[in-house]
Design a protein around this motif. Structure first.
Motif, PDB file in Angstrom:
ATOM      1  N   HIS A 147       0.651  -1.237  -0.360  1.00  0.00           N
ATOM      2  CA  HIS A 147      -0.206   0.214   0.097  1.00  0.00           C
ATOM      3  C   HIS A 147       0.751   1.162  -0.147  1.00  0.00           C
ATOM      4  O   HIS A 147       0.420   2.149  -0.422  1.00  0.00           O
ATOM      5  CB  HIS A 147      -0.922   0.381   1.308  1.00  0.00           C
ATOM      6  CG  HIS A 147      -2.024  -0.909   1.017  1.00  0.00           C
ATOM      7  ND1 HIS A 147      -3.674  -0.541   0.323  1.00  0.00           N
ATOM      8  CD2 HIS A 147      -2.650  -2.272   1.647  1.00  0.00           C
ATOM      9  CE1 HIS A 147      -3.869  -2.089   0.577  1.00  0.00           C
ATOM     10  NE2 HIS A 147      -3.168  -2.614   0.673  1.00  0.00           N
ATOM     11  N   PRO A 148       1.823   1.224   0.236  1.00  0.00           N
ATOM     12  CA  PRO A 148       2.636   3.119   0.687  1.00  0.00           C
ATOM     13  C   PRO A 148       3.097   2.869  -0.333  1.00  0.00           C
ATOM     14  O   PRO A 148       3.266   4.267  -0.924  1.00  0.00           O
ATOM     15  CB  PRO A 148       4.301   2.140   1.545  1.00  0.00           C
ATOM     16  CG  PRO A 148       3.713   1.024   1.704  1.00  0.00           C
ATOM     17  CD  PRO A 148       2.665   0.600   1.312  1.00  0.00           C
ATOM     18  N   SER A 149       2.580   2.658  -2.331  1.00  0.00           N
ATOM     19  CA  SER A 149       3.238   2.781  -3.435  1.00  0.00           C
ATOM     20  C   SER A 149       1.563   3.390  -4.026  1.00  0.00           C
ATOM     21  O   SER A 149       1.950   4.354  -5.274  1.00  0.00           O
ATOM     22  CB  SER A 149       3.394   1.464  -3.596  1.00  0.00           C
ATOM     23  OG  SER A 149       2.064   0.677  -4.476  1.00  0.00           O
ATOM     24  N   GLY A 150       0.926   4.224  -3.606  1.00  0.00           N
ATOM     25  CA  GLY A 150      -0.418   4.300  -3.569  1.00  0.00           C
ATOM     26  C   GLY A 150       0.116   6.002  -3.287  1.00  0.00           C
ATOM     27  O   GLY A 150       1.274   6.371  -2.774  1.00  0.00           O
ATOM     28  N   ASP A 151      -0.978   6.850  -3.032  1.00  0.00           N
ATOM     29  CA  ASP A 151      -1.223   7.630  -2.796  1.00  0.00           C
ATOM     30  C   ASP A 151      -0.910   8.624  -1.245  1.00  0.00           C
ATOM     31  O   ASP A 151      -0.643   7.425  -0.678  1.00  0.00           O
ATOM     32  CB  ASP A 151      -2.070   8.379  -3.386  1.00  0.00           C
ATOM     33  CG  ASP A 151      -3.042   8.852  -4.592  1.00  0.00           C
ATOM     34  OD1 ASP A 151      -2.041   8.556  -5.266  1.00  0.00           O
ATOM     35  OD2 ASP A 151      -4.090   9.323  -4.412  1.00  0.00           O
ATOM     36  N   PRO A 152      -0.367   9.150  -1.720  1.00  0.00           N
ATOM     37  CA  PRO A 152       1.074   9.340   0.110  1.00  0.00           C
ATOM     38  C   PRO A 152      -0.228  10.033   1.039  1.00  0.00           C
ATOM     39  O   PRO A 152      -1.744  10.479   0.823  1.00  0.00           O
ATOM     40  CB  PRO A 152       1.868  10.125   0.391  1.00  0.00           C
ATOM     41  CG  PRO A 152       0.958  11.732  -1.184  1.00  0.00           C
ATOM     42  CD  PRO A 152       0.656  10.206  -1.992  1.00  0.00           C
ATOM     43  N   GLN A 153      -0.304  10.041   2.144  1.00  0.00           N
ATOM     44  CA  GLN A 153      -1.005  10.886   3.374  1.00  0.00           C
ATOM     45  C   GLN A 153      -0.999  11.784   3.540  1.00  0.00           C
ATOM     46  O   GLN A 153       0.732  12.546   2.309  1.00  0.00           O
ATOM     47  CB  GLN A 153      -1.042  10.220   4.823  1.00  0.00           C
ATOM     48  CG  GLN A 153      -0.914   8.464   5.312  1.00  0.00           C
ATOM     49  CD  GLN A 153      -0.226   7.602   6.367  1.00  0.00           C
ATOM     50  OE1 GLN A 153      -0.825   8.762   7.161  1.00  0.00           O
ATOM     51  NE2 GLN A 153       1.266   8.022   6.903  1.00  0.00           N
ATOM     52  N   THR A 154      -2.009  12.742   3.990  1.00  0.00           N
ATOM     53  CA  THR A 154      -1.377  14.574   3.971  1.00  0.00           C
ATOM     54  C   THR A 154      -1.446  15.469   4.779  1.00  0.00           C
ATOM     55  O   THR A 154      -2.923  14.860   5.587  1.00  0.00           O
ATOM     56  CB  THR A 154      -2.567  15.255   2.987  1.00  0.00           C
ATOM     57  OG1 THR A 154      -3.872  14.465   2.938  1.00  0.00           O
ATOM     58  CG2 THR A 154      -2.498  14.597   1.148  1.00  0.00           C
ATOM     59  N   VAL A 155      -1.213  16.000   5.573  1.00  0.00           N
ATOM     60  CA  VAL A 155      -1.452  16.582   7.031  1.00  0.00           C
ATOM     61  C   VAL A 155      -1.413  18.172   6.390  1.00  0.00           C
ATOM     62  O   VAL A 155      -0.659  18.721   5.670  1.00  0.00           O
ATOM     63  CB  VAL A 155       0.158  16.155   7.860  1.00  0.00           C
ATOM     64  CG1 VAL A 155      -0.060  16.985   9.123  1.00  0.00           C
ATOM     65  CG2 VAL A 155       0.055  14.382   8.371  1.00  0.00           C
ATOM     66  N   SER A 156      -1.715  19.070   7.214  1.00  0.00           N
ATOM     67  CA  SER A 156      -1.873  20.319   7.020  1.00  0.00           C
ATOM     68  C   SER A 156      -1.909  20.255   8.840  1.00  0.00           C
ATOM     69  O   SER A 156      -2.403  19.626   9.846  1.00  0.00           O
ATOM     70  CB  SER A 156      -3.143  21.088   6.955  1.00  0.00           C
ATOM     71  OG  SER A 156      -4.239  20.564   7.396  1.00  0.00           O
ATOM     72  N   VAL A 157      -1.057  21.150   8.904  1.00  0.00           N
ATOM     73  CA  VAL A 157      -0.862  22.473  10.074  1.00  0.00           C
ATOM     74  C   VAL A 157      -1.139  24.382  10.229  1.00  0.00           C
ATOM     75  O   VAL A 157       0.219  24.491   9.235  1.00  0.00           O
ATOM     76  CB  VAL A 157       0.318  22.441  10.650  1.00  0.00           C
ATOM     77  CG1 VAL A 157       1.200  22.538  12.074  1.00  0.00           C
ATOM     78  CG2 VAL A 157       1.187  20.694  10.404  1.00  0.00           C
TER      79      VAL A 157
END
Length: 225
Positions: A25-35
């Motif tokens: 699964h890591p080869s898919g779209d990355p997680q996103t984080v906003s701060v």
């Protein structure tokens, strides 16, 4: 020799297959984080986290014991279902997981997090408000979500004034400036450049004025002579 029932063998095989499934699964779209800092509460840092793909929520749900292990198939595929995000989002285990894997600190001071209720986890993600001991300007945010399942996971993060970072195993901590300092720095640099340009132009004008004055005096002397 003990013979396991077929059902038990299937469950055991599914559990053993979890590391293989996680690797896919890591080869898919990355997680996103906003701060960001809360405009109304300068001591609060708001972090929004969202998975790259909804099947990652299924994988996470299985690892937390919220979904049955057979939902991760022997070939590594994930049997995602539309109800999975709601099951994960409604669990205190999921909230505890986020607070454990995402942390915020103002220097040596730890900020306490509270996970907001999420009704659209797969689409909108989860929001966590971290309350710090006082108004914050620069904070250290650590993100370790999903890397405990597989270190190849990444998270693309954004912050105020165009700040960006990529989180991953071994690079799970990043400092964020929340009070607009990058823009101020850029403005000061721009102002400095403007002052230098103005000085050069001004100097050129002074030289030109001097040349004109000397030329005018020479012409006047010739006229008098």
């Amino acid at each position: 020799m003990t013979v396991l029932p077929l059902a038990a063998m299937a469950v055991t095989a599914s559990v053993l297959a979890l590391p293989v499934a996680a690797a896919a699964h890591p080869s898919g779209d990355p997680q996103t984080v906003s701060v960001a800092r809360d405009d109304q509460r300068p001591e609060v840092v708001r972090v929004r986290w969202r998975v790259g793909g909804p099947d990652d929520l299924t994988l996470l749900g299985v690892s937390l014991g919220l979904l049955p292990p057979e939902r991760v198939l022997l070939d590594g595929a994930v049997d995602y279902r539309a109800t999975d995000p709601a099951v994960v989002a409604s669990s205190e285990l999921f909230s505890a997981y986020l607070l454990r894997q995402i942390t915020v600190a103002d220097g040596a001071r730890t900020c306490l997090g509270a996970v907001a209720e999420s009704k659209a986890l797969a689409r909108a993600g989860a929001t966590i408000d971290y309350t710090c001991p006082g108004p914050v300007h620069t904070v250290t945010v650590a993100v370790r979500t999903l890397t405990d399942l597989n270190p190849a996971y990444r998270a693309a993060a954004t912050g105020p004034d165009g700040q960006r970072a990529v989180y991953g195993a071994g690079e799970d901590s990043h400092d964020w400036i929340l009070d607009g300092a990058p823009a101020v720095v850029a403005t000061r640099r721009g102002s400095g450049a403007a002052v230098r340009v103005a000085a050069l132009v001004g100097g050129a004008l002074v030289v030109a004025a001097g040349v004109l004055l000397v030329s005018w005096r020479l012409r006047r002397r010739r006229a008098v002579a």
